[in-house]
Every structure is written in C-alpha cells, then in structure tokens.
Design a protein around this motif. Structure first.
Motif, PDB file in Angstrom:
ATOM      1  N   ILE A 137      62.702  25.464  11.135  1.00  0.00           N
ATOM      2  CA  ILE A 137      63.394  25.982  12.321  1.00  0.00           C
ATOM      3  C   ILE A 137      62.757  27.306  12.713  1.00  0.00           C
ATOM      4  O   ILE A 137      62.743  28.269  11.920  1.00  0.00           O
ATOM      5  N   CYS A 138      62.201  27.377  13.914  1.00  0.00           N
ATOM      6  CA  CYS A 138      61.557  28.602  14.381  1.00  0.00           C
ATOM      7  C   CYS A 138      62.582  29.518  15.033  1.00  0.00           C
ATOM      8  O   CYS A 138      63.198  29.182  16.042  1.00  0.00           O
ATOM      9  N   LEU A 139      62.767  30.701  14.430  1.00  0.00           N
ATOM     10  CA  LEU A 139      63.665  31.718  14.988  1.00  0.00           C
ATOM     11  C   LEU A 139      62.896  32.986  15.334  1.00  0.00           C
ATOM     12  O   LEU A 139      63.484  34.066  15.441  1.00  0.00           O
ATOM     13  N   ASP A 140      61.579  32.838  15.495  1.00  0.00           N
ATOM     14  CA  ASP A 140      60.749  33.975  15.912  1.00  0.00           C
ATOM     15  C   ASP A 140      60.637  33.921  17.428  1.00  0.00           C
ATOM     16  O   ASP A 140      59.837  33.172  17.989  1.00  0.00           O
ATOM     17  N   PHE A 141      61.470  34.729  18.090  1.00  0.00           N
ATOM     18  CA  PHE A 141      61.528  34.699  19.559  1.00  0.00           C
ATOM     19  C   PHE A 141      60.612  35.741  20.197  1.00  0.00           C
ATOM     20  O   PHE A 141      60.550  35.856  21.418  1.00  0.00           O
ATOM     21  N   ASP A 142      59.907  36.523  19.384  1.00  0.00           N
ATOM     22  CA  ASP A 142      59.078  37.610  19.903  1.00  0.00           C
ATOM     23  C   ASP A 142      57.593  37.253  19.967  1.00  0.00           C
ATOM     24  O   ASP A 142      56.891  37.704  20.863  1.00  0.00           O
ATOM     25  N   ASP A 169      70.964  31.319  22.147  1.00  0.00           N
ATOM     26  CA  ASP A 169      70.985  29.850  22.133  1.00  0.00           C
ATOM     27  C   ASP A 169      71.166  29.335  20.706  1.00  0.00           C
ATOM     28  O   ASP A 169      71.925  28.392  20.456  1.00  0.00           O
ATOM     29  N   PHE A 170      70.452  29.939  19.770  1.00  0.00           N
ATOM     30  CA  PHE A 170      70.578  29.510  18.369  1.00  0.00           C
ATOM     31  C   PHE A 170      71.977  29.790  17.839  1.00  0.00           C
ATOM     32  O   PHE A 170      72.585  28.928  17.176  1.00  0.00           O
ATOM     33  N   LEU A 171      72.492  30.973  18.129  1.00  0.00           N
ATOM     34  CA  LEU A 171      73.807  31.355  17.611  1.00  0.00           C
ATOM     35  C   LEU A 171      74.917  30.456  18.154  1.00  0.00           C
ATOM     36  O   LEU A 171      75.954  30.259  17.495  1.00  0.00           O
TER      37      LEU A 171
END
Length: 438
Positions: A137-142, A169-171
């Motif tokens: 799961i990619c949570l690197d939004f930067d 969106d993820f939260l």
C-alpha cells in the motif's frame, strides 16, 4: 562448511577481525602484554567500522574481565580469548529476529535515501515465500515517483498493490484485505513536525502490529539518533538496515540500533528482491569472522585434536593415513582451518590445489586392496600395483607416487617423534594446546 568471502565493505571489519583471530591463535604463549595488545587491535577494528566509542570500550572491558574471571572447562587460554571475543561481539549486535508468520499490518518508515520503498517489496516477497498473501500500500503522497516504483515492484513479485490520492482519502477508506499488509509511508530529508503528524494519523488508522524504521548502513552511528526520533513519534518496533553490502559503517549502524533497545529485524544485503535477510547476530558475527558456523568449527577442531593424538599410538599405514585426511576435511575447506590456526593469508590457489589433492588421495586409497592399505611396503616395491591403482582411481602413476611420497614424509616424521622422548612430549603438548588449538 564453506568460508564466507566478504565481497562487501563489511569485509574491512571482517578482515581485521580474522587477522586478529589469526594472530591470537598463532601466538605460542599469551601473556598480559600480548593480551592487551590484541585488545587494542580489537578496539581499532571496531572504531574503524564506526562502532560507538562507549560501546567499544565497554566491550573491551568485559573481554578483560572475563579473561580473568571465566574458566571454560576444556578450553585453553587462546580458545577462551577467541570465544569471549565472539560472544561479546554477538552481544553488541543484538539478537536473532524471528518474525510472526501470521496476518500482520506493517508500517514502514524512513527518510529519503534509506531504500524504504524497495525494502517494502522485499518484505512482501519474504512473506509470500512463507506462504502468506501480501499486499503493498503506497502512502507516500509527496514523492511523485513513489507510486510508480512500488507498483512496478508489486507487479514484479506478483503482489497486490493499492494507492490513494491523498492522506484524507486513505483515512476515509477501509483497509485492503490481505494476510500481510505493508504500508510504505512518506519520507523526508529529515523528520519534521509535518511528517510526524502524518505518521501519527496513519498509525491511528492502521493500528499496525509492527512499525519498522528503514535506515541505510551508510549513516553508521547516526542510526541511533534517527531511531530515537522515530521511536518517540510512533513507537518503532524494529529497525531494518539496508545497503549492508556496500558500507564500511555496517557495524556502527547495527550496534547503534542496539543501544536504543530497538531490535534489528531484517538486513538488506543487495539490490535483488530476495536479498533481504532475517537478522541473526550469531550468523552476522560468524560471517565477519569468516565462518558460517563458528561454534561448530571450534568443537570440530577440538574433536580433531583427540584423533590426531591417536596417531602416536596407532601404526601408520594407508588406512590410518586416509582416516586422518578425512578427519581434517570434516572441518571444512582448508582456508577455515588454517585461518583458525593463524595462517589467514594463504593464497586461494594454493588452498584449492591442496583440497583437490586430498580428494584425489582419498580416491587412490579406496582403489587399493585391503592388504595394500594395511601394508604400505607392498606398494612401494611394486610398480605394477601403482599402475593398477592409477587406472582404478582414474588418476596417473605420477599422482599415486605423489601420495606415496607424502605418506613417506609423514612416516619419517612420526618415526622421529616416537624415538625421541622429548620431541614426543612436545608434540603431545602441541596437540593439547598449540598448533591444533584455536
């Protein structure tokens, strides 16, 4: 058992430690001055690997104390010294990590350049190899390339992949379904308040079973500060050290994590997806010293000493000569044995020739009759026997004669020892506490 030839920069520490062990075992007698000199060499080797000064000095103090205090039954002073160094190195590197092989949620943290995203894929591959389904799961939004990189890696290892447009969106979404969920979080050049806040909100959502901090071995002692900062923010449960194959500061990185009481869980040993290993302090220390099974080798050497002593009591013939060669080969390659005896710089070409020759001699003796093995004089006096044995062993008369020559040298040496009481006493003493000791 094969020797580990370190091709990475950790070999600088390994080379220094192996040289030190060779010097200790090659010393005829250990007095206080030589012990102190060896401890200084140990200090120098560890400090050059960027191990914390306090850690190094504490380790050396424990070595001194144990040499004075400990009594290891059946061990000589040299054996005790080597064993204590081995034990104390294990202590500063940490423990063996044993992962829980059941459904997990793993939050992966780290700064830019640590190898965090690649490590996420390596972990997914690891858990898949253990029979568990895994999702990335990619949570690197930067970092714009983060999604593409992780997506490509997921495809390569045939792993599920999920991503989101933003933290909000993820939260707001439900967590994906998979046995092992691995979350690749955002990185920064340094841990700042914005990243801490984002990680805390993600952690509250995920309720991770594990929170692994990924650090590069390149940063050495700085691992301590990074681990402390991330641990304070989100309670890190483990550290993964990457690039251990290309950094001279690997020892410093590993020992620094230990000082924060956060265990090393995995180590990255190369760029390939399968080059992620569970961390095992014993295995790592043994590898530094050049032996996959250091403790096992010590025990085998001691067993060989007893069998070598039997040479003085049993008649030497081709059968007993073969037994001695086979016992020696049980220790593993000659480089292992000679290194433990202090001859750590013998060229590989010579060692490989020696091992090949021992194998040839073994085959030749197997091609002899029982009578020939028990009575070497039959072979020495009859060229036809040599020719028959050469054909039967697939070798040549020249090699058979070489075996006979080596046997004759051994026979003359033992004959001289048996006739000279003083020389025999010295040889027995050497077997008990010298040449064949480590």
């Amino acid at each position: 058992m094969q020797i580990i030839h370190n091709t990475n920069a950790d070999s600088m520490l390994g080379d220094s430690l192996r040289k030190l062990i060779g010097q200790i075992t090659g010393k005829s007698y250990l007095d206080e001055a030589s012990i102190e000199a060896f401890i200084k060499e140990l200090q120098r080797a560890l400090l050059m690997a960027d191990v914390n000064v306090r850690v190094v000095f504490d380790l050396c103090a424990r070595v001194r104390d144990r040499l004075k205090r400990d009594e290891l039954k059946g061990y000589t002073k040299k054996e005790m010294f080597v064993k204590i160094i081995y034990d104390e190195l294990i202590l500063i590197f940490g423990e063996k990590y044993e992962p829980t092989l059941e459904p997990r949620k793993i939050l992966v943290l780290g700064l830019y350049g640590s190898g965090k995203t690649t490590t996420c894929a390596k972990m997914a591959h690891f858990y898949k190899s253990k029979g568990l389904g895994a999702a990335l799961i990619c949570l690197d939004f930067d970092r714009p390339a983060a999604r593409e990189q992780l997506s490509q890696l997921a495809e390569k290892i045939h792993c599920k992949f999920y991503t989101y447009n933003s933290p909000s969106d993820f939260l707001a979404a439900s967590l994906p379904k998979s046995e092992v969920l691995i979350f690749d979080t955002a990185g920064r050049n340094a841990l700042d308040s914005a990243l801490i806040d984002e990680l805390k909100r993600i952690d509250a959502k995920v309720q991770a079973d594990e929170k692994f901090l990924v650090v590069s071995a390149d940063i050495g002692q700085a691992v301590k500060k990074q681990t402390e900062e991330f641990d304070k923010a989100v309670n890190v449960t483990g550290v993964i050290v990457t690039k251990l194959d290309g950094s001279a500061k690997g020892g410093g990185a590993l020992t620094s994590a230990k000082t924060v009481n956060v265990p090393i869980t995995f180590v990255g040993t190369g760029e390939k997806i399968e080059e992620l290993e569970l961390f095992d302090a014993k295995k790592y220390t043994s590898r530094l010293l050049g032996f996959p099974d250091f403790e096992g080798l010590m025990e085998k050497v001691k067993q060989l000493e007893l069998k070598e002593a039997d040479l003085l009591e049993e008649k030497l013939n081709f059968r007993t000569f073969q037994q001695q060669m086979r016992e020696a080969r049980k220790l593993g390659p000659l480089k292992n044995v000679l290194g433990m005896m202090g001859a750590h710089d013998v060229p590989d070409t010579i060692l490989s020739k020696g091992e090949d020759k021992m194998k040839q001699f073994d085959v030749i003796i197997n091609s002899m009759t029982k009578e020939e093995r028990e009575n070497p004089e039959l072979l020495k006096q009859d060229r036809n026997r040599m020719l028959r044995i050469a054909r039967g062993s697939g070798t040549s008369e020249e090699v058979v004669r070489e075996l006979v020559g080596e046997f004759n040298k051994m026979e003359k040496m033992l004959s001289k020892i048996m006739k000279n009481k003083n020389l025999r006493k010295q040889f027995e003493g050497m077997l008990k506490g010298g040449k064949f000791q480590i």
